[in-house]
Design a protein around this motif. Structure first.
Motif, PDB file in Angstrom:
ATOM      1  N   ALA A  22       0.829  -1.212   0.000  1.00  0.00           N
ATOM      2  CA  ALA A  22       0.000   0.000   0.000  1.00  0.00           C
ATOM      3  C   ALA A  22       0.859   1.257   0.000  1.00  0.00           C
ATOM      4  O   ALA A  22       0.617   2.182  -0.785  1.00  0.00           O
ATOM      5  N   LEU A  23       1.866   1.305   0.845  1.00  0.00           N
ATOM      6  CA  LEU A  23       2.717   2.485   0.924  1.00  0.00           C
ATOM      7  C   LEU A  23       3.519   2.688  -0.359  1.00  0.00           C
ATOM      8  O   LEU A  23       3.690   3.819  -0.825  1.00  0.00           O
ATOM      9  N   GLU A  24       3.978   1.600  -0.956  1.00  0.00           N
ATOM     10  CA  GLU A  24       4.713   1.707  -2.221  1.00  0.00           C
ATOM     11  C   GLU A  24       3.796   2.211  -3.330  1.00  0.00           C
ATOM     12  O   GLU A  24       4.202   3.017  -4.169  1.00  0.00           O
ATOM     13  N   HIS A  25       2.553   1.758  -3.320  1.00  0.00           N
ATOM     14  CA  HIS A  25       1.580   2.222  -4.314  1.00  0.00           C
ATOM     15  C   HIS A  25       1.362   3.728  -4.188  1.00  0.00           C
ATOM     16  O   HIS A  25       1.290   4.442  -5.196  1.00  0.00           O
ATOM     17  N   LEU A  26       1.264   4.204  -2.958  1.00  0.00           N
ATOM     18  CA  LEU A  26       1.092   5.645  -2.755  1.00  0.00           C
ATOM     19  C   LEU A  26       2.281   6.425  -3.301  1.00  0.00           C
ATOM     20  O   LEU A  26       2.124   7.481  -3.892  1.00  0.00           O
ATOM     21  N   ILE A  70      -6.906  -2.038   8.086  1.00  0.00           N
ATOM     22  CA  ILE A  70      -6.103  -0.893   8.493  1.00  0.00           C
ATOM     23  C   ILE A  70      -6.404   0.205   7.477  1.00  0.00           C
ATOM     24  O   ILE A  70      -6.440  -0.048   6.279  1.00  0.00           O
ATOM     25  N   ASP A  71      -6.621   1.413   7.947  1.00  0.00           N
ATOM     26  CA  ASP A  71      -6.794   2.570   7.074  1.00  0.00           C
ATOM     27  C   ASP A  71      -5.435   3.218   6.843  1.00  0.00           C
ATOM     28  O   ASP A  71      -4.767   3.606   7.800  1.00  0.00           O
ATOM     29  N   VAL A  72      -5.052   3.347   5.580  1.00  0.00           N
ATOM     30  CA  VAL A  72      -3.894   4.148   5.211  1.00  0.00           C
ATOM     31  C   VAL A  72      -4.475   5.381   4.533  1.00  0.00           C
ATOM     32  O   VAL A  72      -4.997   5.289   3.423  1.00  0.00           O
ATOM     33  N   GLN A  73      -4.445   6.508   5.211  1.00  0.00           N
ATOM     34  CA  GLN A  73      -5.049   7.728   4.686  1.00  0.00           C
ATOM     35  C   GLN A  73      -3.932   8.678   4.272  1.00  0.00           C
ATOM     36  O   GLN A  73      -3.109   9.077   5.107  1.00  0.00           O
ATOM     37  N   TYR A  74      -3.914   9.028   2.980  1.00  0.00           N
ATOM     38  CA  TYR A  74      -2.856   9.844   2.395  1.00  0.00           C
ATOM     39  C   TYR A  74      -3.451  11.086   1.754  1.00  0.00           C
ATOM     40  O   TYR A  74      -4.329  10.988   0.891  1.00  0.00           O
ATOM     41  N   VAL A  75      -2.996  12.245   2.188  1.00  0.00           N
ATOM     42  CA  VAL A  75      -3.452  13.501   1.588  1.00  0.00           C
ATOM     43  C   VAL A  75      -2.570  13.791   0.387  1.00  0.00           C
ATOM     44  O   VAL A  75      -1.376  14.049   0.529  1.00  0.00           O
ATOM     45  N   LYS A 120      -1.072  17.142   6.148  1.00  0.00           N
ATOM     46  CA  LYS A 120      -0.840  17.996   4.988  1.00  0.00           C
ATOM     47  C   LYS A 120      -0.487  17.150   3.780  1.00  0.00           C
ATOM     48  O   LYS A 120      -0.178  15.964   3.908  1.00  0.00           O
ATOM     49  N   ALA A 121      -0.503  17.762   2.607  1.00  0.00           N
ATOM     50  CA  ALA A 121      -0.171  17.059   1.367  1.00  0.00           C
ATOM     51  C   ALA A 121       1.171  16.354   1.519  1.00  0.00           C
ATOM     52  O   ALA A 121       2.139  16.939   2.014  1.00  0.00           O
ATOM     53  N   GLY A 122       1.206  15.088   1.121  1.00  0.00           N
ATOM     54  CA  GLY A 122       2.410  14.278   1.221  1.00  0.00           C
ATOM     55  C   GLY A 122       2.513  13.476   2.496  1.00  0.00           C
ATOM     56  O   GLY A 122       3.425  12.660   2.656  1.00  0.00           O
ATOM     57  N   MET A 123       1.575  13.674   3.420  1.00  0.00           N
ATOM     58  CA  MET A 123       1.584  12.941   4.688  1.00  0.00           C
ATOM     59  C   MET A 123       0.538  11.834   4.665  1.00  0.00           C
ATOM     60  O   MET A 123      -0.461  11.921   3.966  1.00  0.00           O
ATOM     61  N   PHE A 124       0.797  10.790   5.460  1.00  0.00           N
ATOM     62  CA  PHE A 124      -0.171   9.720   5.620  1.00  0.00           C
ATOM     63  C   PHE A 124      -0.374   9.422   7.096  1.00  0.00           C
ATOM     64  O   PHE A 124       0.461   9.745   7.936  1.00  0.00           O
ATOM     65  N   ALA A 125      -1.516   8.799   7.380  1.00  0.00           N
ATOM     66  CA  ALA A 125      -1.817   8.303   8.722  1.00  0.00           C
ATOM     67  C   ALA A 125      -2.245   6.852   8.589  1.00  0.00           C
ATOM     68  O   ALA A 125      -2.972   6.497   7.657  1.00  0.00           O
ATOM     69  N   LEU A 126      -1.757   6.025   9.494  1.00  0.00           N
ATOM     70  CA  LEU A 126      -2.190   4.622   9.582  1.00  0.00           C
ATOM     71  C   LEU A 126      -3.079   4.503  10.805  1.00  0.00           C
ATOM     72  O   LEU A 126      -2.667   4.866  11.906  1.00  0.00           O
ATOM     73  N   PHE A 127      -4.288   4.009  10.584  1.00  0.00           N
ATOM     74  CA  PHE A 127      -5.220   3.777  11.689  1.00  0.00           C
ATOM     75  C   PHE A 127      -5.488   2.284  11.784  1.00  0.00           C
ATOM     76  O   PHE A 127      -5.977   1.665  10.835  1.00  0.00           O
ATOM     77  N   VAL A 148      -7.387   6.768   0.280  1.00  0.00           N
ATOM     78  CA  VAL A 148      -7.451   5.842   1.412  1.00  0.00           C
ATOM     79  C   VAL A 148      -7.209   4.445   0.839  1.00  0.00           C
ATOM     80  O   VAL A 148      -7.893   4.041  -0.099  1.00  0.00           O
ATOM     81  N   ILE A 149      -6.236   3.770   1.401  1.00  0.00           N
ATOM     82  CA  ILE A 149      -6.011   2.375   1.028  1.00  0.00           C
ATOM     83  C   ILE A 149      -6.416   1.517   2.206  1.00  0.00           C
ATOM     84  O   ILE A 149      -5.946   1.712   3.329  1.00  0.00           O
ATOM     85  N   LYS A 150      -7.319   0.591   1.944  1.00  0.00           N
ATOM     86  CA  LYS A 150      -7.804  -0.340   2.956  1.00  0.00           C
ATOM     87  C   LYS A 150      -6.940  -1.596   2.863  1.00  0.00           C
ATOM     88  O   LYS A 150      -6.855  -2.222   1.801  1.00  0.00           O
ATOM     89  N   VAL A 151      -6.294  -1.942   3.969  1.00  0.00           N
ATOM     90  CA  VAL A 151      -5.391  -3.083   4.022  1.00  0.00           C
ATOM     91  C   VAL A 151      -5.978  -4.107   4.980  1.00  0.00           C
ATOM     92  O   VAL A 151      -6.098  -3.858   6.177  1.00  0.00           O
TER      93      VAL A 151
END
Length: 153
Positions: A22-26, A70-75, A120-127, A148-151
């Motif tokens: 997921a992170l590589e895809h982003l 897991i939510d990977v939320q990327y702005v 902010k743009a370029g940041m992500f949060a993992l929930f 948002v990438i759902k893992v």
């Protein structure tokens, strides 16, 4: 919960092969070229949601949690604020909805215990499960393109 930039994604790759994907895809996808919508990355194990919206005031939004993903939320563009607090001891205002993998928690009940973080743009949060979160908020309406990438856990 984890908050960081894609430049540091290598730190989190060992948490899970799916999370690494997921992170590589982003990091390797130009999301300005994709229309809003849902895209499978690995069937129901990993899927991508591209969304454009304006942030809303936090008093109008519920907190949420997930159990299966897991939510990977990327702005990608813009910025927003999100609320966070641990799930332990909280009572949902709407019970867990299995089909969409979420339960909701009332803002008024939880606002005093929540922390708020700028994304902010370029940041992500993992929930992770156990991380109550309220994404997509801000004091003034701001345009955001978020991925948002759902893992699947």
């Amino acid at each position: 919960m984890i908050v960081d930039t894609l430049a540091n994604r290598h730190i989190y790759q060992s948490l899970s092969p799916r999370l690494a994907t997921a992170l590589e895809h982003l990091a390797t996808t130009d999301f300005s070229q994709l229309p809003v919508g849902n895209y499978p990355l690995d069937g129901d194990n990993i899927f991508v949601i591209v969304n454009d919206y304006h942030t809303k005031h936090k008093s109008t939004e519920p907190f949420e949690v997930h159990q299966k993903y897991i939510d990977v939320q990327y702005v990608f563009s813009g910025e927003e604020e999100f609320g966070y607090l641990p799930l332990a001891g909280q009572t949902p205002s709407k019970p867990y909805f299995d089909k969409h993998d979420y339960a909701e928690f009332d803002y008024e009940t939880n606002k005093a215990n929540a922390s708020y973080v700028q994304l902010k743009a370029g940041m992500f949060a993992l929930f992770f499960p156990g991380d109550m979160h309220m994404p997509g908020t801000g004091d003034i309406a701001t345009a955001v393109r978020k991925v948002v990438i759902k893992v699947k856990i």
